[in-house]
Design a protein around this motif. Structure first.
Motif, PDB file in Angstrom:
ATOM      1  N   LEU A 389      -1.453 -27.367  19.972  1.00 16.31           N
ATOM      2  CA  LEU A 389      -2.509 -28.407  19.932  1.00 16.31           C
ATOM      3  C   LEU A 389      -3.269 -27.990  21.164  1.00 16.31           C
ATOM      4  N   VAL A 390      -4.713 -27.564  21.168  1.00 14.33           N
ATOM      5  CA  VAL A 390      -5.336 -26.999  22.407  1.00 14.33           C
ATOM      6  C   VAL A 390      -6.465 -27.669  22.575  1.00 14.33           C
ATOM      7  N   SER A 391      -6.957 -28.229  23.709  1.00 15.85           N
ATOM      8  CA  SER A 391      -8.215 -28.606  24.180  1.00 15.85           C
ATOM      9  C   SER A 391      -9.254 -27.739  23.745  1.00 15.85           C
ATOM     10  N   MET A 420       3.199 -27.166  33.987  1.00 14.29           N
ATOM     11  CA  MET A 420       2.204 -26.266  34.906  1.00 14.29           C
ATOM     12  C   MET A 420       1.047 -26.142  34.610  1.00 14.29           C
ATOM     13  N   GLY A 421       0.720 -26.828  33.604  1.00 11.07           N
ATOM     14  CA  GLY A 421      -1.049 -26.831  33.187  1.00 11.07           C
ATOM     15  C   GLY A 421      -1.460 -25.555  32.242  1.00 11.07           C
ATOM     16  N   ALA A 422      -0.267 -25.016  31.481  1.00  8.49           N
ATOM     17  CA  ALA A 422      -0.674 -23.915  30.898  1.00  8.49           C
ATOM     18  C   ALA A 422      -1.659 -23.977  29.695  1.00  8.49           C
ATOM     19  N   THR A 423      -2.738 -22.810  29.784  1.00 10.66           N
ATOM     20  CA  THR A 423      -3.657 -22.865  28.701  1.00 10.66           C
ATOM     21  C   THR A 423      -3.214 -21.956  27.578  1.00 10.66           C
ATOM     22  N   LYS A 424      -4.185 -21.969  26.605  1.00  9.68           N
ATOM     23  CA  LYS A 424      -3.702 -20.921  25.528  1.00  9.68           C
ATOM     24  C   LYS A 424      -3.787 -19.763  25.865  1.00  9.68           C
ATOM     25  N   ASP A 425      -4.778 -19.352  26.665  1.00  4.57           N
ATOM     26  CA  ASP A 425      -4.932 -17.782  27.371  1.00  4.57           C
ATOM     27  C   ASP A 425      -3.757 -17.488  27.981  1.00  4.57           C
ATOM     28  N   THR A 430       1.029 -13.471  27.207  1.00  2.00           N
ATOM     29  CA  THR A 430       2.350 -13.361  27.413  1.00  2.00           C
ATOM     30  C   THR A 430       2.811 -12.351  26.264  1.00  2.00           C
ATOM     31  N   CYS A 431       3.564 -11.282  26.679  1.00  2.57           N
ATOM     32  CA  CYS A 431       3.932 -10.347  25.477  1.00  2.57           C
ATOM     33  C   CYS A 431       5.254 -10.994  24.827  1.00  2.57           C
ATOM     34  N   ALA A 432       5.057 -10.786  23.631  1.00  5.62           N
ATOM     35  CA  ALA A 432       6.061 -11.289  22.761  1.00  5.62           C
ATOM     36  C   ALA A 432       7.423 -10.669  22.745  1.00  5.62           C
ATOM     37  N   MET A 437      11.969 -15.542  16.630  1.00  5.96           N
ATOM     38  CA  MET A 437      11.222 -16.639  16.156  1.00  5.96           C
ATOM     39  C   MET A 437       9.964 -17.223  17.127  1.00  5.96           C
ATOM     40  N   ALA A 438      10.631 -17.246  18.294  1.00 10.31           N
ATOM     41  CA  ALA A 438       9.980 -17.732  19.461  1.00 10.31           C
ATOM     42  C   ALA A 438       8.502 -16.945  19.685  1.00 10.31           C
ATOM     43  N   GLU A 439       8.552 -15.616  19.392  1.00 12.87           N
ATOM     44  CA  GLU A 439       7.371 -14.934  19.730  1.00 12.87           C
ATOM     45  C   GLU A 439       5.944 -15.386  18.830  1.00 12.87           C
ATOM     46  N   GLU A 440       6.450 -16.395  17.866  1.00 14.14           N
ATOM     47  CA  GLU A 440       5.184 -17.049  17.358  1.00 14.14           C
ATOM     48  C   GLU A 440       4.294 -17.635  18.297  1.00 14.14           C
ATOM     49  N   LEU A 441       4.881 -18.170  19.454  1.00 11.27           N
ATOM     50  CA  LEU A 441       4.135 -19.049  20.340  1.00 11.27           C
ATOM     51  C   LEU A 441       3.264 -18.315  21.228  1.00 11.27           C
ATOM     52  N   VAL A 442       3.466 -17.120  21.049  1.00 12.38           N
ATOM     53  CA  VAL A 442       2.336 -16.146  21.857  1.00 12.38           C
ATOM     54  C   VAL A 442       1.369 -15.393  20.738  1.00 12.38           C
TER      55      VAL A 442
END
Length: 452
Positions: A389-391, A420-425, A430-432, A437-442
């Motif tokens: 979920l992203v603002s 740390m306040g990470a944004t979708k950017d 971040t390289c996958a 499975m976790a690469e879906e996060l990026v």
């Protein structure tokens, strides 16, 4: 006034022990009273034995997975008694470590019940009294059963680790994380599991899409979930338990587990008698520093009814120590606490749910559900879910929800990024790591919907 101790702690769980150890290591005189076993709910009758049972139950699908990967595997049968005895030996080992480490730090451990007599005095079970400049209540919580006739025929989560044998057929009443976790465990160990839950869906308070995904997977694994249903009648019949639900469903079970909530262990401690304020749920009302309405008395953990998680209790214990004995007023930070629910499949979550985000601000929802490589190769249908979920305005990530193998492991590190306040950017840059499975996060590129 001269006191027997600088600090007296009631409760030997993770939070109370941490506060006691830190304070004693600073050279203060500390005593800790525990009427049951050192380690508290988490070590003795909660997180640790439950996770060991989760591990045991996961071998069942692993055997089938191994066959699908070309192995000749004979699973044989599960020996509950062998596992149970090994589990209790491990819990005793951990209990010994808790006691040893506390005593090594200089904590005097009193294996007895302690109740409050006044703002600086506790009375032990033998009638003797001890005084302390500060008293910390860290007595934890306990499972509760509903007020229904014959409720004593069922067991609670504390009892499940001591079963003489596994039941063939089990009813679990309650759809929170405890009920759902044990439903997965017992199902994995070969028990026929039925659930009665009062609400329309399991895991109230979690993201709707994520908990719906968990429910679908649980049912696909053979767990029968009756929603909008609570027991209306129950009785013993021929050594079994007959139960009728509010939806008209009735059946007979070998065992019934009440997973209908927990309450703080504040009753009978003498709190109200000396002016300690409790809320309607029986939890101790504290300020941001854990201080009760009686200045010398503080409380942490499940007895304050905030975030009832072991790591939270430990951090509250650290904050208490810094505030009272370290000269550094430290408030517990309850923002962005990650949690893992060891359902099967597992769920990890941090930050806002979609429902909370929608009420807060315009939000972009990124989500994907797919069969991981391992499951796809083995011909299994169960999918994992990744959701972010992203603002819309700030691009800040508001929440992440993962359902699938290792979700708890993944969400720990996602929580660091969000803290740390990470944004979708930041995620996009971040390289996958492939193939994971976790690469879906990026690699979540386009939102699936927008919340106004």
């Amino acid at each position: 006034m001269t006191f027997d101790y600088d600090l007296f702690v009631i409760g030997g769980g993770s939070g109370g022990v941490r506060a006691a150890r830190l304070t004693a290591q600073d050279g203060h005189k500390v005593a800790l009273a525990e009427e049951s076993r050192m380690g508290g709910t988490c070590v003795i009758r909660g997180c640790v034995p439950k996770k060991l049972m989760v591990f045991a139950s996961e071998f069942t699908p692993d055997f089938q997975m191994a066959r699908n990967f070309g192995w000749d595997v004979e699973s044989g049968g599960f020996h509950w008694e062998r596992f149970r005895d090994h589990m209790h030996a491990e819990l005793s080992r951990l209990e010994g470590l808790y006691e040893k480490n506390a005593e090594a730090a200089g904590v005097e451990i009193l294996k007895t019940r302690a109740v409050l007599k006044d703002a600086h005095t506790v009375e032990l079970a033998d009638g003797s009294t001890k005084t302390a400049k500060h008293i910390l209540i860290a007595a934890g919580g306990h499972p509760v059963t509903p007020p229904i006739e014959n409720a004593e025929l069922g067991i609670v989560s504390d009892d499940i680790f001591d079963l003489d044998k596994l039941p063939e057929k089990m009813l679990i009443v309650g759809g929170g994380y405890i009920g759902c976790e044990f439903a997965g465990v017992m199902n994995g160990l070969g028990v026929d599991v039925t659930m009665f839950i009062r609400k329309a869906q399991i895991l109230r308070g979690f993201d709707d899409e994520a908990r719906g995904h968990v429910a679908d997977c649980m049912q696909a694994r053979g767990i029968k979930i009756h929603t909008g249903c609570a027991p209306t009648a129950m009785e013993a019949r021929d050594g079994k338990i007959w139960v009728k639900g509010s939806n008209g469903h009735e059946d007979t079970f070998d065992c019934l587990l009440w997973a209908t909530g927990r309450k703080p262990n504040t009753r009978g401690l003498g709190l109200e008698e000396i002016g300690v304020e409790l809320n309607r749920q029986g939890a101790i009302v504290v300020d941001e520093y854990g201080q009760s309405s009686v200045p010398s008395i503080f409380a942490i953990g499940d007895v304050i009814g905030k975030a009832e998680l072991t790591p939270v209790a430990i951090r509250e214990g650290v904050a208490f120590h810094r505030t009272v004995f370290g000269g550094e007023k430290t408030a517990m930070d309850y923002d962005l606490i990650a949690t893992a629910t060891f359902t099967q499949p597992e769920m990890g979550t941090v930050g806002l749910t979609e429902e909370e985000a929608e009420e807060q601000e315009p939000t972009l929802v990124y989500a994907t559900a797919f069969r991981p490589m391992r499951q796809a190769f083995a011909g299994e249908d169960e999918r994992v879910l990744f959701k972010m979920l992203v603002s819309k305005e700030t691009n800040k990530v508001l929440g992440v929800h993962i359902v699938g193998p290792g979700a708890g492991e993944m969400i720990q590190f996602v929580a660091v990024a969000l803290k740390m306040g990470a944004t979708k950017d930041d995620f996009d840059r971040t390289c996958a790591v492939h193939p994971t499975m976790a690469e879906e996060l990026v690699t979540l590129k386009e939102p699936v919907r927008e919340l106004a």
